[in-house]
Motif scaffolding. Structure first.
Motif, short mmCIF file in Angstrom:
data_model
loop_
_atom_site.label_atom_id
_atom_site.label_comp_id
_atom_site.label_asym_id
_atom_site.label_seq_id
_atom_site.Cartn_x
_atom_site.Cartn_y
_atom_site.Cartn_z
N GLY A 160 23.40 -8.48 -3.99
CA GLY A 160 22.00 -8.77 -3.70
C GLY A 160 21.32 -7.66 -2.92
N PRO A 161 20.66 -8.00 -1.82
CA PRO A 161 19.93 -6.98 -1.05
C PRO A 161 20.82 -5.89 -0.49
CG PRO A 161 20.01 -9.07 0.14
CD PRO A 161 20.50 -9.35 -1.24
N GLU A 162 22.12 -6.19 -0.32
CA GLU A 162 23.04 -5.17 0.20
C GLU A 162 23.19 -4.01 -0.77
OE1 GLU A 162 25.86 -3.45 2.93
OE2 GLU A 162 24.16 -4.82 3.08
N LYS A 163 23.03 -4.27 -2.07
CA LYS A 163 23.14 -3.19 -3.06
C LYS A 163 22.05 -2.15 -2.85
CE LYS A 163 25.57 -5.40 -6.90
NZ LYS A 163 25.63 -5.55 -8.36
N ILE A 164 20.81 -2.60 -2.75
CA ILE A 164 19.72 -1.63 -2.59
C ILE A 164 19.75 -1.03 -1.19
CG2 ILE A 164 18.00 -3.40 -1.97
CD1 ILE A 164 17.43 -0.17 -4.04
N ALA A 181 18.17 1.30 -13.27
CA ALA A 181 19.07 0.26 -12.79
C ALA A 181 19.51 -0.63 -13.95
CB ALA A 181 18.41 -0.58 -11.71
N TYR A 182 20.79 -1.01 -13.94
CA TYR A 182 21.37 -1.84 -14.98
C TYR A 182 22.11 -3.01 -14.33
CZ TYR A 182 20.45 2.28 -17.84
OH TYR A 182 19.84 3.33 -18.47
N GLY A 183 21.72 -4.24 -14.68
CA GLY A 183 22.34 -5.41 -14.09
C GLY A 183 22.35 -6.59 -15.02
N ASP A 184 22.96 -7.70 -14.54
CA ASP A 184 23.04 -8.87 -15.42
C ASP A 184 22.93 -10.20 -14.68
OD1 ASP A 184 25.77 -8.79 -14.23
OD2 ASP A 184 26.14 -10.38 -15.70
N LEU A 191 17.99 -4.60 -6.88
CA LEU A 191 18.12 -3.27 -7.46
C LEU A 191 17.17 -3.09 -8.63
CD1 LEU A 191 19.98 -0.79 -6.92
CD2 LEU A 191 21.51 -1.70 -8.67
N ILE A 192 17.08 -4.11 -9.47
CA ILE A 192 16.17 -4.08 -10.61
C ILE A 192 14.73 -3.93 -10.14
CG2 ILE A 192 15.24 -5.47 -12.51
CD1 ILE A 192 18.03 -4.51 -13.16
N ASP A 193 14.35 -4.68 -9.10
CA ASP A 193 12.98 -4.63 -8.60
C ASP A 193 12.62 -3.26 -8.04
OD1 ASP A 193 12.65 -7.29 -9.27
OD2 ASP A 193 12.95 -8.05 -7.24
N ALA A 194 13.60 -2.58 -7.45
CA ALA A 194 13.33 -1.28 -6.82
C ALA A 194 13.26 -0.13 -7.82
CB ALA A 194 14.42 -0.98 -5.79
N GLN A 203 18.80 -5.72 -22.01
CA GLN A 203 17.43 -5.60 -22.49
C GLN A 203 16.58 -4.82 -21.50
OE1 GLN A 203 16.56 -6.76 -25.59
NE2 GLN A 203 18.72 -7.33 -25.76
N ALA A 204 15.73 -3.94 -22.01
CA ALA A 204 14.86 -3.16 -21.14
C ALA A 204 13.77 -4.06 -20.57
CB ALA A 204 14.23 -2.01 -21.91
N VAL A 205 13.69 -4.16 -19.25
CA VAL A 205 12.64 -4.92 -18.60
C VAL A 205 11.63 -3.98 -17.92
CG1 VAL A 205 14.00 -7.00 -18.25
CG2 VAL A 205 14.07 -5.21 -16.52
N LYS A 206 12.04 -2.73 -17.72
CA LYS A 206 11.16 -1.67 -17.24
C LYS A 206 11.51 -0.40 -18.02
CE LYS A 206 10.68 -3.17 -12.41
NZ LYS A 206 10.90 -2.71 -11.00
#
Length: 207
Positions: A160-164, A181-184, A191-194, A203-206
């Protein structure tokens, strides 16, 4: 793998990959524990069941539940012995070809590729070497003076937040470079948000 001081200032792109469920077809932590000893894993699951149930009911944190399991499953294990087991075992992990191709694309471009995972360093160090990552950010297991695992974490569970937080600690804020960033899972959302570019469950979200 590079350390913070070795990170090339000329690198403008960082590609951060989650491991379990993103690069792999399934979770790897419990299968690793099972590979070490089914008997000890079964006993550890039983003894840590109150913490695991508390997490399922959202009464305990992800970190508390995972540490309880680690204490019962890994305490007293030799770090050197685990490393020898891991070197052979990581080759058996089923990977997702499409995400491995994406990793190779970044590597061919010369991007700085980082494995960012809540799984422990006891086998992820070998995974990172096997797949050719430049850096590894993960949950670190505490080792005592005799080279044995205490069962506790050295720092926080990398989820979670520890990753970023750990990514920023090592490389600076994402506005200083281009972040892929790549996650599931929910644990990858920060990480995805940053990131400026992101893939979620393939799937590409950004874009």
């Amino acid at each position: 793998m590079a350390t913070q001081s070795q990170f090339p200032l000329s690198t403008r792109v960082i590609a951060a990959f989650d491991f379990d469920g993103t690069l792999t077809q399934r979770d790897t932590f419990v299968p690793f524990l099972a590979h070490l000893s089914w008997v000890r894993l079964a006993a550890a699951l039983l003894r840590s069941s109150p913490a695991l149930a508390g997490y399922a009911l959202r009464l305990r944190s992800n970190e508390d539940a995972k540490m309880a399991l680690c204490r019962h499953a890994l305490r007293g294990r030799s770090r050197a012995d685990l490393a020898r087991v891991a070197r052979a075992w990581v080759h058996t992990i089923p990977l997702r070809p499409a995400l491995v191709r994406r990793l190779r694309w970044h590597q061919q471009r010369g991007d700085h590729c980082v494995l960012v995972s809540a799984s422990p360093d006891v086998y992820l160090e070998d995974v990172a070497r096997l797949l050719g990552f430049d850096d590894l950010i993960c949950t670190r297991m505490q080792v005592d003076a005799q080279g044995r695992l205490t069962g506790d974490f050295d720092g926080h569970n990398c989820w979670g937040p520890e990753k970023i937080r750990r990514l920023v600690e090592r490389f600076g804020a994402p506005d200083q470079y281009e972040l892929y960033a790549y996650g599931d899972s929910r644990g990858d959302q920060w990480l995805i948000d940053a990131a400026q570019h992101a893939w979620y469950r393939g799937q590409a979200v950004k874009p």
